[in-house]
Write a protein that holds these residues in place. Sequence first.
Motif: not given
Length: 367
Positions: A153-161, A260-265
């Motif tokens: 939850n701390q990294v936006r987009g990480l839980k979708d991987l 703010s942390l962001f995940c780039v797949a």
Amino acid sequence: MKSRTAGYRRPSALKRAFVAISGLVLGVGVTLVGLVAFGVIDLSEFNRKATRDPYAGMVAVPLSGTAIPIYAVVTRDHMATPGTLVTRVLHYPPDKVPTDFITDHNKIIGRVMAREKQPGYAFTERDFMPVGTRPGVVAGIPPGKRAMTLDANQVRGLKDLRIGDRFDLLASEPVETSHLQPSVRAGGVKGGGKDASVKVMVSDGRVVTRAADETASPDGGRSHPLVGGGGKKDPMRDMTIALDPDEIAPLTEALSTKASLFCVARSGRPEETHDTEVPELDPLKHVRTVETVRGRAFGAESFGAHPAEAATQPATAIAPNKAATPVQAPPPVMSQPATAQPAGTAIPTPPTRIDRDSPRRTARADR
């Protein structure tokens, strides 16, 4: 006196049909006996067809009997039909067996799974980790990397991987630029604190384990997280990721701050080479400072540096003003050229010239 022909009755139709069928059956039986006696028909062939193995000459391909979790060691129980000790197999003609199927169950038992296996599927080499891999979470860590567990939850987009997906993690923080001079802001740096820096925390990371409260969909698509009610904070979704050793400390620091942390797949296509990197952004990259002295206080002034110079020199933060103690320069000493003196004569001390303008120059410097 009655005639004998008058009392005779003809047999019924049922009796005549029975006699005809009996004669036909007797004739067929006599014929078969004759053919068997003369060797025309071999009845032992029918006996062999009824008693021999129907899968003789076919290849038995082992299948998974139960679901096998990822990173688990395959055992005989995983390959047996539930409730039995019989290995589950599927028979193929020798020329119909797919080339990538493993047909020897000894090459399957004891291997570590690289993916989750559902019941009723054949095994291929792509299903396993390299020989000698230890089971458990450590099996999913690529060589040279380390594993780190964090709240998705701390990294936006990480839980979708999903497990095995590759990604980059970026950290963004606002940059205060209101203290910069107008000439510097006009050169490309915005004022009013509207700029932000972007730094790459993790490059080419990999998902090792997924959040415990998520389950995979039957079609293998996006995971379905458990939904919390009442508008409360989302439950923690611990995920384990693989990253380089030198990325652990910066990421830990970013997680502990308000960044703010962001995940780039990254792409999951087989032609993806994963050799590209995400560029960083620093609004103060081309900003340089010069220390200044105003009266009794030190300060700093910012200016825009040339891109070629900025590429070779690190950025310097603007230091706050602080009080300074003026340094008084000693009065200059006028020296005279040395002259030869006779032996035994004391050398006189040269006279000291008093600079009467020194206090005046010092006062101007203080102002």
